[in-house]
Design a protein around this motif. Structure first.
Motif, PDB file in Angstrom:
ATOM      1  N   GLY A 263       0.493  -1.274  -0.454  1.00 18.42           N
ATOM      2  CA  GLY A 263      -0.170   0.106   0.023  1.00 18.42           C
ATOM      3  C   GLY A 263       0.891   1.189   0.524  1.00 18.42           C
ATOM      4  N   GLY A 264       2.545   1.349   0.397  1.00 13.34           N
ATOM      5  CA  GLY A 264       2.865   2.700   0.494  1.00 13.34           C
ATOM      6  C   GLY A 264       3.793   2.137   1.676  1.00 13.34           C
ATOM      7  N   GLU A 265       4.263   3.651   1.624  1.00 13.87           N
ATOM      8  CA  GLU A 265       4.588   3.964   2.552  1.00 13.87           C
ATOM      9  C   GLU A 265       3.621   4.688   3.681  1.00 13.87           C
ATOM     10  OE1 GLU A 265       8.064   3.842   3.860  1.00 13.87           O
ATOM     11  OE2 GLU A 265       8.555   2.919   2.069  1.00 13.87           O
ATOM     12  N   LEU A 266       2.599   5.289   3.339  1.00 16.40           N
ATOM     13  CA  LEU A 266       1.802   5.585   4.456  1.00 16.40           C
ATOM     14  C   LEU A 266       0.263   5.077   3.928  1.00 16.40           C
ATOM     15  CD1 LEU A 266       1.722   9.799   3.569  1.00 16.40           C
ATOM     16  CD2 LEU A 266       3.307   8.162   4.940  1.00 16.40           C
ATOM     17  N   GLY A 267       0.557   3.600   3.367  1.00 17.78           N
ATOM     18  CA  GLY A 267      -0.586   2.758   3.240  1.00 17.78           C
ATOM     19  C   GLY A 267      -1.151   1.285   4.522  1.00 17.78           C
ATOM     20  N   ARG A 268      -2.513   1.222   3.998  1.00 19.15           N
ATOM     21  CA  ARG A 268      -2.220   0.358   4.929  1.00 19.15           C
ATOM     22  C   ARG A 268      -1.466  -0.944   4.779  1.00 19.15           C
ATOM     23  NH1 ARG A 268      -5.411  -4.356   4.885  1.00 19.15           N
ATOM     24  NH2 ARG A 268      -6.117  -5.243   6.313  1.00 19.15           N
ATOM     25  N   GLN A 269      -1.046  -1.225   5.954  1.00 16.98           N
ATOM     26  CA  GLN A 269      -0.094  -2.443   6.077  1.00 16.98           C
ATOM     27  C   GLN A 269      -0.982  -3.564   6.455  1.00 16.98           C
ATOM     28  OE1 GLN A 269       2.320  -2.046   4.853  1.00 16.98           O
ATOM     29  NE2 GLN A 269       2.873  -0.123   4.967  1.00 16.98           N
ATOM     30  N   LEU A 270      -0.079  -5.074   5.825  1.00 17.48           N
ATOM     31  CA  LEU A 270      -1.666  -5.773   5.864  1.00 17.48           C
ATOM     32  C   LEU A 270      -0.785  -6.422   8.423  1.00 17.48           C
ATOM     33  CD1 LEU A 270      -0.123  -8.879   2.812  1.00 17.48           C
ATOM     34  CD2 LEU A 270      -2.376  -7.559   4.053  1.00 17.48           C
ATOM     35  N   PRO A 271      -1.404  -6.980   8.293  1.00 12.70           N
ATOM     36  CA  PRO A 271      -1.286  -7.042   9.859  1.00 12.70           C
ATOM     37  C   PRO A 271      -0.592  -8.590  10.283  1.00 12.70           C
ATOM     38  CG  PRO A 271      -3.739  -7.998   9.258  1.00 12.70           C
ATOM     39  CD  PRO A 271      -3.165  -7.254   8.346  1.00 12.70           C
ATOM     40  N   GLN A 272      -0.114  -8.318  11.032  1.00 13.90           N
ATOM     41  CA  GLN A 272       0.745  -9.450  12.012  1.00 13.90           C
ATOM     42  C   GLN A 272       0.320  -9.930  12.717  1.00 13.90           C
ATOM     43  OE1 GLN A 272       4.959  -8.734  11.046  1.00 13.90           O
ATOM     44  NE2 GLN A 272       5.053  -6.641  12.135  1.00 13.90           N
ATOM     45  N   PRO A 273       0.828 -11.590  13.259  1.00 18.18           N
ATOM     46  CA  PRO A 273       0.710 -11.395  15.011  1.00 18.18           C
ATOM     47  C   PRO A 273       1.169 -10.998  15.811  1.00 18.18           C
ATOM     48  CG  PRO A 273       1.396 -12.937  13.768  1.00 18.18           C
ATOM     49  CD  PRO A 273       1.655 -12.534  12.609  1.00 18.18           C
ATOM     50  N   PRO A 274       0.758 -10.690  17.188  1.00 18.39           N
ATOM     51  CA  PRO A 274       1.981  -9.685  18.289  1.00 18.39           C
ATOM     52  C   PRO A 274       3.120 -10.989  18.471  1.00 18.39           C
ATOM     53  CG  PRO A 274      -0.039 -11.341  19.021  1.00 18.39           C
ATOM     54  CD  PRO A 274      -0.255 -11.351  17.733  1.00 18.39           C
ATOM     55  N   ARG A 275       4.258  -9.709  18.668  1.00 16.46           N
ATOM     56  CA  ARG A 275       5.370 -10.392  18.358  1.00 16.46           C
ATOM     57  C   ARG A 275       6.028 -10.736  20.731  1.00 16.46           C
ATOM     58  NH1 ARG A 275       9.923  -5.648  18.839  1.00 16.46           N
ATOM     59  NH2 ARG A 275       8.656  -3.637  18.827  1.00 16.46           N
ATOM     60  N   ASP A 276       6.620 -11.847  20.368  1.00 18.86           N
ATOM     61  CA  ASP A 276       6.376 -12.490  21.841  1.00 18.86           C
ATOM     62  C   ASP A 276       8.215 -11.179  22.919  1.00 18.86           C
ATOM     63  OD1 ASP A 276       5.509 -14.662  21.549  1.00 18.86           O
ATOM     64  OD2 ASP A 276       6.824 -15.344  20.783  1.00 18.86           O
ATOM     65  N   VAL A 277       7.934 -10.636  23.377  1.00 20.73           N
ATOM     66  CA  VAL A 277       8.642  -9.366  24.455  1.00 20.73           C
ATOM     67  C   VAL A 277       9.182 -10.460  25.247  1.00 20.73           C
ATOM     68  CG1 VAL A 277       9.537  -7.508  25.137  1.00 20.73           C
ATOM     69  CG2 VAL A 277       7.325  -7.654  23.241  1.00 20.73           C
ATOM     70  N   ILE A 278      11.111 -10.557  24.891  1.00 26.91           N
ATOM     71  CA  ILE A 278      11.415 -11.255  25.903  1.00 26.91           C
ATOM     72  C   ILE A 278      12.121 -10.126  27.345  1.00 26.91           C
ATOM     73  CG2 ILE A 278      13.681 -12.466  26.458  1.00 26.91           C
ATOM     74  CD1 ILE A 278      13.326 -13.500  23.512  1.00 26.91           C
TER      75      ILE A 278
END
Length: 278
Positions: A263-278
């Motif tokens: 979607g470009g630099e300012l476009g809508r980005q695909l969602p991704q699962p939350p990351r594990d914070v160590i």
């Protein structure tokens, strides 16, 4: 553009069981003269390939080497063009025969079974014979589905930027550790002149991010003076008079959701699962 050279070289060729051959190479600009006692010393069967390769290399640089023996012109190598009938004897259009003796020497080089004296591919170290799979396998590109790299990798590094870069020059690159110090002290991980002994530090935090913290002197990110700043790919870090650029592969750079620019630099980005914070 022709290569300009100047030469005045004397050398001897010694082969077991045969008398030494004396030779002299001299000349300037792009015309050289090679005088030899016995041109047949270079007429081994395997020497023919090396001579043809040498002639092609000289031609590419616009250089001509005239070979003489006893005051008689034998052959010329390099930026010359031989007639078709001479190519039958020499196997190259870049070797022009100058006399009957030269033609005999060239023809003998293709049939003589004496030991070669010129370097050829036989001197190159052999390639790996086994196993073949690692040498033939294509590099594997990992699919990008998230920027949460479980290995916390992505080759995070700083590249020293310069205004004037020579062609082929490689800019210094510094691989980042869990804690990377920048300064002029010899024990710093990145040691640059003109900085404070301990100028700044970059730390890899529990969020899998790289954060720069100013310790002393001037530390800027994208031209703005900072005390502490998170770095993303393309971040321009300025310490003193030095400019470094932070870079990390997109599959691990959390500033690029889903590892790309959908979607470009300012476009809508695909969602991704939350990351594990160590």
């Amino acid at each position: 553009m022709a290569l300009v050279v100047a030469a005045d070289l004397r050398f001897d060729l010694e082969v077991a069981g045969r008398p030494a051959v004396h030779a002299q190479l001299r000349g300037d600009a792009n015309r050289l003269l090679l005088e030899v006692d016995d041109a047949g010393a270079f007429a081994g069967a395997r020497d023919a390939t090396a001579v043809r390769a040498l002639a092609e290399s000289l031609a590419a640089q616009g250089v001509v080497v005239r070979v003489e023996s006893g005051g008689r012109h034998l052959v010329s190598l390099g930026d010359v063009r031989a007639p078709w009938w001479q190519r039958r004897a020499t196997g190259s259009r870049r070797i022009r025969v100058g006399s009957v003796r030269g033609a005999f020497t060239a023809a003998r080089s293709r049939t003589r079974g004496t030991q070669a004296v010129l370097p050829d591919a036989a001197l190159v170290p052999p390639t790996t014979l086994w196993p073949l799979t690692p040498t033939l396998r294509r590099p594997v590109r990992r699919p990008v589905t998230t920027t949460h790299d479980p290995a916390r990798g992505g080759s995070p590094r700083l590249v020293l930027a310069k205004e004037n870069v020579w062609a082929g020059e490689r800019l210094p690159s510094y691989r980042l550790r869990e804690r990377t110090t920048i300064g002029s002290a010899p024990d710093c991980d990145i040691c640059l002149p003109g900085l404070e002994p301990q100028h700044a530090v970059i730390e890899h935090d529990h969020r899998d991010e790289y954060v720069v913290t100013a310790l002393a002197g001037s530390t800027r990110v994208h031209g703005m003076r900072v005390e502490q700043q998170l770095l993303r790919t393309g971040s321009r870090l300025e310490v003193g008079e030095h400019r470094l650029v932070f870079t990390r592969e997109e599959y691990a750079d959390h500033g690029r959701p889903h590892g790309g620019r959908v979607g470009g630099e300012l476009g809508r980005q695909l969602p991704q699962p939350p990351r594990d914070v160590i």
